[in-house]
Design an enzyme around this catalytic site. Structure first.
Site, PDB file in Angstrom:
ATOM      1  N   HIS A   1     121.754  66.103 -14.861  1.00 63.04           N
ATOM      2  CA  HIS A   1     120.656  65.692 -13.978  1.00 63.04           C
ATOM      3  C   HIS A   1     119.710  64.759 -14.755  1.00 63.04           C
ATOM      4  O   HIS A   1     118.618  65.149 -15.171  1.00 63.04           O
ATOM      5  CB  HIS A   1     119.925  66.951 -13.512  1.00 63.04           C
ATOM      6  CG  HIS A   1     119.098  66.783 -12.276  1.00 63.04           C
ATOM      7  ND1 HIS A   1     119.604  66.369 -11.072  1.00 63.04           N
ATOM      8  CD2 HIS A   1     117.777  67.016 -12.057  1.00 63.04           C
ATOM      9  CE1 HIS A   1     118.647  66.345 -10.167  1.00 63.04           C
ATOM     10  NE2 HIS A   1     117.517  66.717 -10.745  1.00 63.04           N
TER      11      HIS A   1
ATOM     12  N   SER B   1     116.114  63.209  -7.828  1.00 61.65           N
ATOM     13  CA  SER B   1     116.079  64.582  -7.376  1.00 61.65           C
ATOM     14  C   SER B   1     115.348  64.689  -6.035  1.00 61.65           C
ATOM     15  O   SER B   1     115.719  64.019  -5.070  1.00 61.65           O
ATOM     16  CB  SER B   1     115.453  65.465  -8.458  1.00 61.65           C
ATOM     17  OG  SER B   1     115.795  66.806  -8.285  1.00 61.65           O
TER      18      SER B   1
ATOM     19  N   ASP C   1     126.381  66.879 -13.016  1.00 56.79           N
ATOM     20  CA  ASP C   1     125.112  67.448 -12.571  1.00 56.79           C
ATOM     21  C   ASP C   1     125.397  68.789 -11.891  1.00 56.79           C
ATOM     22  O   ASP C   1     125.971  68.830 -10.804  1.00 56.79           O
ATOM     23  CB  ASP C   1     124.428  66.478 -11.598  1.00 56.79           C
ATOM     24  CG  ASP C   1     122.984  66.859 -11.310  1.00 56.79           C
ATOM     25  OD1 ASP C   1     122.614  68.033 -11.523  1.00 56.79           O
ATOM     26  OD2 ASP C   1     122.233  65.977 -10.848  1.00 56.79           O
TER      27      ASP C   1
END
Length: 652
Positions: A332, A196, A301
């Protein structure tokens, strides 16, 4: 010492046949079967904190900011005068939110030395001759400065550390004052990794061409921050000031009001591309990347969407960057939590090759690993695979308004379909009613496929449309119509469930366990799978630089980028394109409620098909079932719930 038996077994089983059985040198410890061995003590590792000067003064206090760097490194090479490479994770999350499936935070002893370093990198790699370096981005945890959400301060926070590790920067023993500290213990070879925001910073540093950065492993990471907050002018969530406020330390809150206002001023919610976004676009600088790239992406995601991976991959390929990719069915999620026993030895082999110089053949192995069905993976020598060509598919009407055909036959001039925007619905509602005429969408489907159809890459949908009002947002969604069991990417775990058992990867200390909660696939079975999507604001049809009010009734043509994916629509299923307005829960609605009319003769879907247009083979005479909607627009299908929380709230 706690050593992962499973990881050790996987390391042996996955070792290439050509790898030498054992080697050793002055610059590294034992290498066996192409993998570094745990020769060094994690318990006796050197733990230290250094503050590195970034050269910036983000908080405006008249002195340059220092970022906190926590280091765990083996003591034995240092005592012998051997230098070690670095695995670095630069993050804003070490004190506010935590890392990994267990939300681990940094912890410290009374002297301020790190006790718990989140994730397994230190436990596993320090015994194998690496230093683990954890950097607090500017404005977070123990660092000076201000968060600027992927901008120059964020990137420089990490680049300054790479420079210091290579003798080009200044480090100190204290946040303010202290004595100069050098990194004479490292050979300067750095690999950055992170999921991320952490992996996003790895992308950003690589795009500066930082010397000494040899490889990056970005996991579900942003490549251009505009595309995190907008998709071709359509707003995806609230502005970046929320995110900076969320991760900033208390001291940064007190001193970064001016920096926060710059974020607000630079990122208006108009969808226009501003200089703020140019400074946060790493794709444009892909030509500066000299590091190899091992990208990992969840194809479902909905937080850091696959557009980020797709455009970054394409740009890297254009510049000949060495690269590898894993594409999973998850949302994610870190690969440590969906393919752990394969991930750890693969990552080790990657780092061993690019940081230790081990000739283990990782760069010659298949470029892509793809989760084809739940926990079943296939590989491709290159990605997208050879034989992938763009196929143009046309949209034609049927006898039922709101439903049409997707294929190679062109629509006659004047053919149209219309829908009225309904922000209360989203792609799962539309897909569940793909064969039903409903007011808020129009759907185009192929006949039943007679052979598998594989899409590999990112497609486009060029649409000519008119709006009844001065604003309109558009959604284009690809759907696999047919029964399938897939990872439950809309569930709380985004495709995984956490178990009560643990497995161990590396060595533990009383304050930092190498044993992590196990996971398993969380699955769901349904009659459709949404596998790619794209959105746009029709007012940005001409340019992202400046959106304009629409003239009601006037046709506009715009090409919507569809998210990169790798999906097989099996024989016996159908492929659908759904065209609608607001994708509720994923994009924000326009300021009007338009009726949109699509000109079918001047709209085309272009998809990257393995085998090109010839790969589309449908059964003759197989017409889909059609159902008229009730007067209120409802159908007998049960819609799935919209995703909870905004993507911004779920970035980590």
């Amino acid at each position: 010492m706690v050593v992962a038996v499973l990881a050790a077994l996987a390391a042996v089983l996955l070792a290439p046949a050509s790898a030498h059985a054992d080697t050793g040198s002055a610059s590294r410890g034992t290498v066996r079967h192409g993998l570094s061995q745990p020769d060094y003590s994690y318990a006796d590792a050197i733990r230290e904190a250094v503050w590195v000067d970034t050269g910036l003064d983000g908080d405006g206090d008249g002195r340059t900011d220092r970022v906190a760097v926590d280091i765990v490194r083996p003591s034995e090479p240092a005592a012998a005068g051997r230098k070690v490479p670095v695995i670095m994770d630069a993050s804003p999350y070490y004190s506010c939110c935590g890392r990994g499936n267990e939300n681990q935070l940094k912890t410290y002893d009374a002297a301020g030395k790190i006790v718990q370093a989140p994730l397994f990198y230190d436990n596993y790699f320090v015994p194998r001759g690496y230093a683990s370096v954890l950097v607090d981005l500017a404005g977070t945890d123990r660092s000076d400065g201000c968060v600027d959400v992927g901008g120059p301060s964020d990137v420089q926070s990490a680049k300054a550390v790479v420079d210091w590790l290579n003798g080009r920067g200044r480090g100190y023993s204290a946040r303010s004052g202290g004595h100069r500290v050098t990194a004479g213990w490292t050979n300067g070879k750095v690999g950055m990794i992170g999921k991320s925001w952490d992996g996003t910073i790895a992308n950003g540093v690589a795009a500066t061409g930082a010397r000494g950065l040899k490889t990056i492993v970005p996991i579900s990471s942003i490549s251009s921050w505009y595309d995190y907050y907008f998709h071709q002018g359509a707003p995806l969530q609230d502005g970046p000031e929320w995110l900076s406020d969320y991760v900033e330390s208390d001291s940064a809150h007190a001193s970064c009001a001016a920096a926060q206002q710059k974020i607000i001023d630079g990122s208006p919610r108009t969808g226009d591309w501003t200089p703020f976004w140019t400074a946060r676009d790493y794709v444009k600088d892909a030509g500066k990347v000299t590091a190899s790239v091992f990208a990992v992406q969840g194809m479902q995601d909905l937080n850091v969407r696959t557009k980020h991976f797709g455009q970054w991959w394409q740009a890297l390929a254009a510049h000949g960057v060495e690269r590898k990719v894993w594409l999973s069915q998850t949302g994610h999620v870190d690969p440590f939590d969906y393919r752990r026993t394969d991930w750890v030895p693969t990552l080790q082999r990657w780092f061993d090759h690019y940081l230790l110089g081990v000739d283990n053949g990782i760069q010659k192995q298949p470029m892509a690993d793809i989760e084809r069905t739940v926990d079943h993976w296939t590989t491709d020598r290159v990605w997208p695979p050879a034989g992938t060509h763009t196929a143009a598919l046309s949209l034609t009407p049927s006898a039922t308004d709101g439903l049409g055909t997707l294929g190679t036959k062109h629509a006659t001039r004047g053919s149209t379909e219309s829908f009225t925007d309904d922000p209360n619905l989203w792609e799962e509602d539309w897909a569940a009613a793909a064969d039903t005429a409903t007011p808020a969408k129009t759907a185009f489907t192929t006949g039943v496929l007679t052979k598998d159809l594989r899409l590999s890459g990112g497609g486009t949908f060029t649409v000519t449309a008119t709006s009844s009002t001065t604003s309109a947002h558009l959604s284009a969604v690809l759907v696999d119509l047919g029964p399938a069991t897939v990872r439950n990417f809309l569930g709380n775990g985004e495709g995984i469930k956490t178990l009560g058992t643990r497995s161990c990867y590396g060595e533990s200390t009383p304050g930092d366990s190498a044993c992590f909660l196990d996971t398993a696939a969380d699955t769901t079975t349904g009659d459709h799978t949404v596998f790619s999507r794209g959105w746009a604001d029709l007012g940005h049809y001409a340019s992202l630089a400046h959106g304009v009010p629409l003239v009601p009734g006037k046709p506009y043509t715009m090409t919507i980028q569809l998210a990169a994916t790798d999906h097989v629509v099996p024989a016996g299923h159908r492929l659908a394109l759904i065209v609608a307005g607001t994708d509720g829960g994923l994009i924000l609605p326009p300021d009007t409620t338009p009726k949109v009319t699509v000109d079918l003769a001047h709209s085309v879907l272009r998809l990257p098909l393995v085998g090109g247009t010839g790969a589309l083979s449908v059964r003759a005479g197989a017409a889909p079932r059609t159902t008229a909607a009730a007067a209120d627009g409802t159908t007998a299908f049960r819609p799935a719930p919209a995703p909870s929380g905004t993507p911004a709230a779920r970035l980590g």
